[in-house]
Design a protein around this motif. Structure first.
Motif, PDB file in Angstrom:
ATOM      1  N   ALA A 121      16.921-101.497  96.385  1.00  0.00           N
ATOM      2  CA  ALA A 121      17.720-101.387  95.165  1.00  0.00           C
ATOM      3  C   ALA A 121      19.054-100.697  95.453  1.00  0.00           C
ATOM      4  O   ALA A 121      19.116 -99.726  96.206  1.00  0.00           O
ATOM      5  CB  ALA A 121      16.939-100.613  94.110  1.00  0.00           C
ATOM      6  N   LEU A 155      14.219-107.432  83.959  1.00  0.00           N
ATOM      7  CA  LEU A 155      13.241-106.617  84.678  1.00  0.00           C
ATOM      8  C   LEU A 155      13.876-105.963  85.907  1.00  0.00           C
ATOM      9  O   LEU A 155      13.626-104.789  86.199  1.00  0.00           O
ATOM     10  CB  LEU A 155      12.061-107.489  85.091  1.00  0.00           C
ATOM     11  N   LYS A 156      14.725-106.713  86.621  1.00  0.00           N
ATOM     12  CA  LYS A 156      15.388-106.170  87.803  1.00  0.00           C
ATOM     13  C   LYS A 156      16.299-104.995  87.438  1.00  0.00           C
ATOM     14  O   LYS A 156      16.310-103.959  88.117  1.00  0.00           O
ATOM     15  CB  LYS A 156      16.203-107.267  88.494  1.00  0.00           C
ATOM     16  N   LEU A 157      17.058-105.146  86.364  1.00  0.00           N
ATOM     17  CA  LEU A 157      17.956-104.077  85.928  1.00  0.00           C
ATOM     18  C   LEU A 157      17.180-102.828  85.509  1.00  0.00           C
ATOM     19  O   LEU A 157      17.561-101.697  85.839  1.00  0.00           O
ATOM     20  CB  LEU A 157      18.826-104.565  84.772  1.00  0.00           C
ATOM     21  N   GLU A 194      12.543-103.251  97.895  1.00  0.00           N
ATOM     22  CA  GLU A 194      13.510-104.285  97.516  1.00  0.00           C
ATOM     23  C   GLU A 194      14.945-103.885  97.857  1.00  0.00           C
ATOM     24  O   GLU A 194      15.870-104.674  97.698  1.00  0.00           O
ATOM     25  CB  GLU A 194      13.428-104.581  96.006  1.00  0.00           C
ATOM     26  N   GLU A 230      26.814-102.595  86.175  1.00  0.00           N
ATOM     27  CA  GLU A 230      26.418-103.857  86.775  1.00  0.00           C
ATOM     28  C   GLU A 230      27.593-104.823  86.630  1.00  0.00           C
ATOM     29  O   GLU A 230      28.044-105.104  85.523  1.00  0.00           O
ATOM     30  CB  GLU A 230      25.181-104.428  86.068  1.00  0.00           C
ATOM     31  N   ASN A 260      14.112-101.944  86.468  1.00  0.00           N
ATOM     32  CA  ASN A 260      13.491-101.341  87.654  1.00  0.00           C
ATOM     33  C   ASN A 260      14.507-100.546  88.470  1.00  0.00           C
ATOM     34  O   ASN A 260      14.215 -99.463  88.971  1.00  0.00           O
ATOM     35  CB  ASN A 260      12.861-102.431  88.528  1.00  0.00           C
ATOM     36  N   ARG A 261      15.691-101.115  88.615  1.00  0.00           N
ATOM     37  CA  ARG A 261      16.741-100.428  89.364  1.00  0.00           C
ATOM     38  C   ARG A 261      17.079 -99.090  88.709  1.00  0.00           C
ATOM     39  O   ARG A 261      17.254 -98.071  89.389  1.00  0.00           O
ATOM     40  CB  ARG A 261      17.977-101.322  89.435  1.00  0.00           C
ATOM     41  N   SER A 292      12.682 -97.794  97.867  1.00  0.00           N
ATOM     42  CA  SER A 292      12.294 -99.082  97.291  1.00  0.00           C
ATOM     43  C   SER A 292      12.277-100.174  98.348  1.00  0.00           C
ATOM     44  O   SER A 292      13.273-100.371  99.062  1.00  0.00           O
ATOM     45  CB  SER A 292      13.263 -99.473  96.171  1.00  0.00           C
ATOM     46  N   ASP A 303      13.746-112.229  84.146  1.00  0.00           N
ATOM     47  CA  ASP A 303      13.726-111.692  85.510  1.00  0.00           C
ATOM     48  C   ASP A 303      14.883-110.721  85.739  1.00  0.00           C
ATOM     49  O   ASP A 303      14.715-109.668  86.371  1.00  0.00           O
ATOM     50  CB  ASP A 303      13.795-112.832  86.527  1.00  0.00           C
ATOM     51  N   GLU A 304      16.063-111.068  85.255  1.00  0.00           N
ATOM     52  CA  GLU A 304      17.222-110.200  85.440  1.00  0.00           C
ATOM     53  C   GLU A 304      17.048-108.900  84.666  1.00  0.00           C
ATOM     54  O   GLU A 304      17.390-107.812  85.154  1.00  0.00           O
ATOM     55  CB  GLU A 304      18.495-110.923  84.978  1.00  0.00           C
TER      56      GLU A 304
END
Length: 475
Positions: free
Chosen positions: A388, A421-423, A386, A405, A425-426, A384, A418-419
């Motif tokens: 991750a 989506l980040k979680l 980003e 988390e 995706n991770r 990734s 946004d948070e």
């Protein structure tokens, strides 16, 4: 006594075993080793001595002789350690009774081992030739210099090889024990305040004793670290000097680890410190783990590989010092005036993660998985862009992986778009890269839980701060 339930139970079992016992107790400075032994035995020892910090051979033998005089010796000061232990043997032989435990307590043991003095050899001969043959003898040796205790007593390859009957590693308090201790000292704080103080001092009893009933968290931190004549201002150097004969390489490794919150590999530590990859370096790392300064843990890939392990700084006081005190600060009220600044908030997030890592048994209990097999790892994406990363994975024997988390907050955590989506995706990147066939369940570990709204549905389970205060011990 606050806490130490298991240690007290162990000492009771050793005391009542009906055979000769040789107990080695070790742990970092100020963790309460001497206090534990004195409280359990109520200072009733057949023989008790403590080493002279930075003393030479003559001063150490003088201290030993003073202990002999306390139990009836009237002769001259012995010139050799062999003679000193022969005298101890003779006096104990005359004084002890077959139906009573004869407890010998030698505190700050490493101090006695001055160059070429032969102390360890004499101690080994005392145990091998006499003490171990008497069922009522209980010899307890104690020391803060953990590396010395491990090398010369517990892992000794000479006369004391395999002679220790029990080793006891005294660890810092957990949050529950810290709360109990503060309450016993009339410090009545809410749990967020207790945890904030834990994030600074860790569970070190001596440090916690410095907190006053009239303190707030901010005033205590300012007084202990930033005020004039701050009592903790010089503790960092004293800590490492008390534990290691040569503290320099250990402090270099700590500095390297302090620059990376996620942890780094052995190879990365070598690169950052310019040390040589040899047995001494391995010993440094092992000793830092044994002193509860760092932890060694594995990275989760498609397969767990031993060489994928990382070292991570976990000691709360050491983290705090390396974050705020490596350069002089002239403000007496630095902490009070910097609350909620980015620097302090970033430290809060990191320190809360470390607190969680120190309370994995409590997290398992809160999730209802404390009775099944669980292994824990971290994970870093290798693909990734980003970068991750998941700091805590609980891989369970029931073929479920909890992705934890960890979020620090002074109120409920809010998961926005946004948070969320980040979680998500991770999680999807983790599943794809590790090719796991286990069910993956996201868990939020936070102070006060999560506010329920449109984007909170991705979190399946929660662990809150109160759960971390459960009195559960590490297996």
């Amino acid at each position: 006594m606050v806490g130490r339930k298991q240690e007290l139970a162990d000492l009771r079992n050793y005391y009542e075993s009906g055979k000769a016992e040789f107990v080695a107790l070790y742990g970092r400075r100020r963790v309460g080793k001497t206090y534990l032994i004195n409280e359990f035995f109520e200072s009733r020892f057949a023989f008790y001595i403590t080493g002279v910090i930075d003393g030479d051979k003559s001063e150490q033998i003088a201290a030993f002789t003073k202990g002999l005089r306390n139990i009836g010796y009237t002769g001259r000061v012995p010139g050799r350690w062999m003679d000193a232990f022969f005298l101890l043997e003779d006096i104990l032989q005359k004084n002890m009774h077959a139906d009573e435990r004869c407890v010998i307590f030698i505190d700050e043991l490493p101090c006695f081992d001055t160059p070429k003095a032969g102390f360890v050899k004499a101690l080994g001969h005392f145990w091998n030739s006499w003490a171990q043959h008497h069922k009522n003898i209980m010899l307890i040796v104690c020391g803060s210099a953990t590396s010395w205790m491990l090398k010369n007593i517990i892992d000794n390859h000479g006369g004391l090889h395999d002679r220790i009957t029990h080793e006891m590693h005294l660890h810092p308090f957990n949050l529950s024990e810290t709360e109990q201790m503060l309450q016993s000292r009339q410090v009545h704080w809410d749990r967020l305040s207790i945890m904030q103080m834990y994030m600074v001092l860790g569970g070190i009893p001596y440090y916690l004793e410095l907190i006053k009933p009239t303190d707030s968290v901010a005033s205590a931190i300012d007084r202990l670290f930033f005020g004039r004549d701050a009592s903790m201002a010089n503790e960092y150097d004293r800590l490492f000097k008390s534990l290691f004969k040569d503290p320099t390489p250990y402090m270099e490794i700590i500095r390297a680890l302090a620059l990376n919150r996620q942890g780094i590999s052995r190879e990365e530590i070598l690169k950052r410190t310019s040390m040589t990859d040899n047995g001494h370096f391995s010993e440094y790392l092992t000793n830092l783990v044994k002193c509860d300064f760092i932890r060694y843990y594995f990275v989760k890939n498609a397969k767990i590989k031993k060489n994928d392990g990382l070292y991570q700084l976990t000691d709360m006081f050491v983290i705090f010092y390396n974050t705020f005190l490596t350069r002089p600060i002239a403000e007496d009220h630095f902490w009070s005036t910097h609350i909620n600044t980015p620097r302090v908030n970033n430290w809060c997030g990191l320190s809360f993660e470390r607190v969680c890592m120190l309370h994995i048994p409590q997290i398992k209990r809160a999730l209802g998985i404390d009775r099944i097999g669980v292994e824990y790892y971290t994970w870093r994406s290798k693909r990734s862009p980003e970068g991750a990363q998941i700091d805590l994975l609980l891989e369970r024997a029931d073929r479920i992986i909890n992705l934890c988390e960890m979020k620090y907050s002074t109120g409920e955590v809010v998961i926005d778009k946004d948070e969320d989506l980040k979680l998500r995706n991770r999680q999807s990147v983790f599943v794809a890269e590790t090719a796991t066939r286990y069910a993956v369940v996201p868990v939020l570990v936070s102070t006060y839980g999560m506010k329920t709204d449109i984007y909170s549905g991705g979190i399946c389970q929660q662990v809150v701060m109160d759960d971390l205060f459960n009195d559960v011990k590490q297996n």
